[in-house]
Design an enzyme around this catalytic site. Structure first.
Site, PDB file in Angstrom:
ATOM      1  N   LYS A  45      -9.393  -8.830   8.325  1.00  0.00           N
ATOM      2  CA  LYS A  45      -9.246  -7.847   7.238  1.00  0.00           C
ATOM      3  C   LYS A  45      -9.527  -8.497   5.884  1.00  0.00           C
ATOM      4  CE  LYS A  45      -5.017  -5.946   6.493  1.00  0.00           C
ATOM      5  NZ  LYS A  45      -4.608  -6.063   5.072  1.00  0.00           N
ATOM      6  N   SER A  46      -8.942  -9.656   5.642  1.00  0.00           N
ATOM      7  CA  SER A  46      -9.116 -10.316   4.339  1.00  0.00           C
ATOM      8  C   SER A  46     -10.578 -10.692   4.104  1.00  0.00           C
ATOM      9  CB  SER A  46      -8.274 -11.596   4.280  1.00  0.00           C
ATOM     10  OG  SER A  46      -6.913 -11.285   4.304  1.00  0.00           O
ATOM     11  N   ARG A  50     -13.472  -9.195   1.220  1.00  0.00           N
ATOM     12  CA  ARG A  50     -14.207 -10.087   0.312  1.00  0.00           C
ATOM     13  C   ARG A  50     -15.709 -10.025   0.537  1.00  0.00           C
ATOM     14  NH1 ARG A  50      -8.995 -11.433   0.928  1.00  0.00           N
ATOM     15  NH2 ARG A  50      -7.936 -12.786  -0.560  1.00  0.00           N
ATOM     16  N   GLY A 117      -3.088  -3.250  -0.489  1.00  0.00           N
ATOM     17  CA  GLY A 117      -2.763  -4.134  -1.605  1.00  0.00           C
ATOM     18  C   GLY A 117      -3.942  -5.024  -1.973  1.00  0.00           C
ATOM     19  N   SER A 190       0.538 -16.361  -3.544  1.00  0.00           N
ATOM     20  CA  SER A 190      -0.131 -15.096  -3.243  1.00  0.00           C
ATOM     21  C   SER A 190      -1.639 -15.234  -3.343  1.00  0.00           C
ATOM     22  CB  SER A 190       0.333 -13.999  -4.205  1.00  0.00           C
ATOM     23  OG  SER A 190      -0.530 -12.889  -4.111  1.00  0.00           O
ATOM     24  N   GLN A 192      -3.634 -12.818  -3.012  1.00  0.00           N
ATOM     25  CA  GLN A 192      -4.171 -11.664  -3.738  1.00  0.00           C
ATOM     26  C   GLN A 192      -4.190 -11.933  -5.236  1.00  0.00           C
ATOM     27  OE1 GLN A 192      -1.901  -8.276  -2.401  1.00  0.00           O
ATOM     28  NE2 GLN A 192      -2.932  -8.238  -0.417  1.00  0.00           N
ATOM     29  N   ASP A 338       1.799 -12.520   7.157  1.00  0.00           N
ATOM     30  CA  ASP A 338       1.534 -11.248   7.835  1.00  0.00           C
ATOM     31  C   ASP A 338       2.047 -11.235   9.274  1.00  0.00           C
ATOM     32  OD1 ASP A 338       0.398 -10.268   5.560  1.00  0.00           O
ATOM     33  OD2 ASP A 338      -1.658 -10.711   6.164  1.00  0.00           O
ATOM     34  N   LYS A 365       5.965  -5.997   1.050  1.00  0.00           N
ATOM     35  CA  LYS A 365       4.711  -5.798   1.778  1.00  0.00           C
ATOM     36  C   LYS A 365       4.500  -4.296   1.990  1.00  0.00           C
ATOM     37  CE  LYS A 365       3.288  -9.950   2.002  1.00  0.00           C
ATOM     38  NZ  LYS A 365       2.015 -10.294   1.367  1.00  0.00           N
ATOM     39  N   ARG A 369       9.608  -5.538   5.109  1.00  0.00           N
ATOM     40  CA  ARG A 369       9.491  -5.967   6.514  1.00  0.00           C
ATOM     41  C   ARG A 369      10.765  -6.623   7.033  1.00  0.00           C
ATOM     42  NH1 ARG A 369       3.081  -7.710   6.523  1.00  0.00           N
ATOM     43  NH2 ARG A 369       2.363  -5.578   6.936  1.00  0.00           N
TER      44      ARG A 369
HETATM   45  C1  S3P Z   1      -4.042 -10.998   1.603  1.00  0.00           C
HETATM   46  C2  S3P Z   1      -3.032 -11.768   1.114  1.00  0.00           C
HETATM   47  C3  S3P Z   1      -1.621 -11.634   1.517  1.00  0.00           C
HETATM   48  C4  S3P Z   1      -1.487 -10.852   2.811  1.00  0.00           C
HETATM   49  C5  S3P Z   1      -2.341  -9.618   2.821  1.00  0.00           C
HETATM   50  C6  S3P Z   1      -3.806  -9.976   2.653  1.00  0.00           C
HETATM   51  C7  S3P Z   1      -5.413 -11.209   1.118  1.00  0.00           C
HETATM   52  O1  S3P Z   1      -0.903 -10.940   0.493  1.00  0.00           O
HETATM   53  O2  S3P Z   1      -0.137 -10.505   3.028  1.00  0.00           O
HETATM   54  O3  S3P Z   1      -2.192  -8.915   4.039  1.00  0.00           O
HETATM   55  O4  S3P Z   1      -6.371 -10.687   1.723  1.00  0.00           O
HETATM   56  O5  S3P Z   1      -5.570 -11.905   0.106  1.00  0.00           O
HETATM   57  P1  S3P Z   1      -0.224 -11.745  -0.737  1.00  0.00           P
HETATM   58  O6  S3P Z   1      -1.289 -12.413  -1.455  1.00  0.00           O
HETATM   59  O7  S3P Z   1       0.465 -10.683  -1.540  1.00  0.00           O
HETATM   60  O8  S3P Z   1       0.765 -12.686  -0.097  1.00  0.00           O
END
Ligand code: S3P
Length: 450
Positions: A45-46, A50, A117, A190, A192, A338, A365, A369
């Site tokens: 997913k991440s 990107r 998010g 983080s 993100q 996660d 989250k 959780r």
């Molecule tokens: C993610 C970073 C994580 C993760 C999320 C995906 C990303 O969040 O929990 O599912 O793709 O950068 P955080 O950066 O808030 O920890």
């Protein structure tokens, strides 16, 4: 899995609304007598988010294979389409016609990040440095998640944005501005926030550095390198120089280790199981879940390691194992953030106590959780102590049955379904439509290894 022992029913009712907004559905799971076979899991997913983001702002074409068409990633794709990027989807492949750093157009409507998010926070960084106005919102869950953590560094770079509740929550309006580089030391682990600052750094004058307290997933850094951006990494510090030219490229999205984790734990805790999960991403910033499970006594082997740009990949062979409880600190949990819900299921059937501390991030989250898992496991007869920053779970051999909630959280829903494989009674998981956020086809994949 023996179909006489495991059955599931999917009941969809459109009369009640899920926390995220969609229809409510329910799954009933009964115990399994072993999980065997080979499978692949959908793309990471991440990395998929990107691939779209960097492909869109690069010069020329980017081809992406293994893309995850999960609901979250579709939100990101739709956002870039709304900003004038031509993205062709064909099976699990994408062709992104990059418009260059300055080629995005003002979207003529609000960008709806849904439950994602990653979409919201990474776009905040990217949009802060544009020459246009934009607004981001999300579903009910995302509108409650903290955005101040991204707004603060972006404001320090000269970004101008205004959000609900004293500039901390979505919806958020972004007035694009010329940004300046910053040296930002983040109090939070983080990826993100890191990625948002690095994306803003691409548009800023001068250099931007981001230092994190713990190394988080480094997919953005790897993407930047793959697209030829001037990025350097020194321990937990990343430096990017502003206004580079990114060159379109070919990307392979590996299988998502966070999705594989549900099958890893399913095989570990169901006696008589052995599975091979092919083509899983084993980026060292994501494999903490494997380290933790091995520490609990898991038999997991990494086979056929290869490197596909931009991520390393392997096949994972997993055999049922006798697990025991362990202590997990906050830094470790940050590396498996996660995987907390599925780790709780492993802990619930392990010998002895598992304690997680220093992980209050889990409360913000897709759902809270800590609360969701503590409540669910308590319903299944497990003794759980819930604390502000973690839990203590007393393992027991078999779980009881009962009806548990997903709280509209895809990872909680899948974890509870896995719990059903080793319960003495029947487990009913409410509201499982959210699984499509990260793992469309999860139920079929589970059936497949039956
Ligand atoms: C993610 C970073 C994580 C993760 C999320 C995906 C990303 O969040 O929990 O599912 O793709 O950068 P955080 O950066 O808030 O920890």
């Amino acid at each position: 899995m023996d179909s006489r022992h495991l059955r599931w029913k999917r009941m969809v009712s459109s009369s009640a609304a899920a926390p995220g907004g969609g229809p409510v559905s329910r799954v009933i799971v009964e115990p399994s007598s072993g999980i065997r076979g080979e499978l692949t899991v959908p793309g990471d997913k991440s990395v998929s988010h990107r691939a779209v983001i960097f492909g869109s702002i690069a010069e020329g074409i980017t081809r992406v294979s293994g893309f995850l068409f999960g609901e979250d990633n579709i939100r990101t794709m739709d956002a870039f389409r709304a900003m004038g990027v031509d993205i062709d989807a064909d099976g699990a492949s994408l062709t992104v016609k990059g418009v260059g750093l300055d080629g995005l157009m003002e979207p003529d409507d609000v960008i709806d990040a849904g439950n994602s998010g990653t979409t919201a926070r990474l776009l905040m960084g990217l949009l802060a440095g544009q020459t246009f106005f934009s607004v981001i919102t999300g579903d009910r869950s995302l509108r409650e998640r903290p955005m101040g953590r991204v707004i603060r560094p972006l404001t320090a770079m000269g970004g101008a944005m205004a959000g609900r509740v004293e500039n901390t929550l979505l919806p958020l309006a972004i007035m694009g501005r010329r940004l300046s580089g910053v040296e930002y030391s983040s109090p939070l682990a983080s990826a993100q926030v890191k990625s948002a600052v690095l994306l803003a750094g691409l548009y800023a004058d001068g250099d931007t550095t981001y230092t994190e307290p713990v190394k988080t997933r480094d997919h953005t850094e790897r993407m930047l390198k793959a697209f030829g951006a001037p990025v350097s990494i020194d321990g937990n510090m990343v430096r990017i120089s502003g206004r580079p030219t990114l060159a379109g490229t070919e990307l392979v999205v590996p299988g998502d280790i966070s999705s594989a984790a549900f099958f890893i734990v399913a095989a570990l805790i169901t006696p008589g199981s052995e599975i091979l999960i092919r083509g899983v991403g084993i980026n060292p910033t994501r494999t903490k879940i494997i380290d933790l499970l091995v520490r609990m006594g898991a038999d997991i082997a990494l086979l056929n390691r290869t490197t596909a740009l931009p991520e390393p990949v392997a096949d994972l062979r997993v055999r049922s194992s006798k697990l025991h409880g362990i202590d997990i600190g906050g830094e470790e949990m940050a590396g498996a953030i996660d995987e907390f819900p599925i780790l709780c299921i492993a802990a619930a059937v392990a010998d002895g106590k598992t304690t997680v501390t220093g992980a209050s991030e889990l409360r913000v989250k897709e759902s809270d959780r800590i609360k969701a898992m503590a409540e669910g496991l308590t319903t299944l007869g497990v003794s759980v102590e819930e604390r502000p920053d973690g839990v203590t779970i007393e393992g027991r051999q078999r779980l009881g049955g009962g009806s548990v909630k997903s709280y509209g959280d895809h990872r909680v829903a899948m974890s509870m379904i896995v719990a059903g494989l080793v319960s003495d009674g029947r487990i009913e998981v409410e509201d499982v439509s959210c699984i499509d956020i990260s793992f469309p086809g999860f139920m079929d994949a589970l059936k497949e290894v039956a």
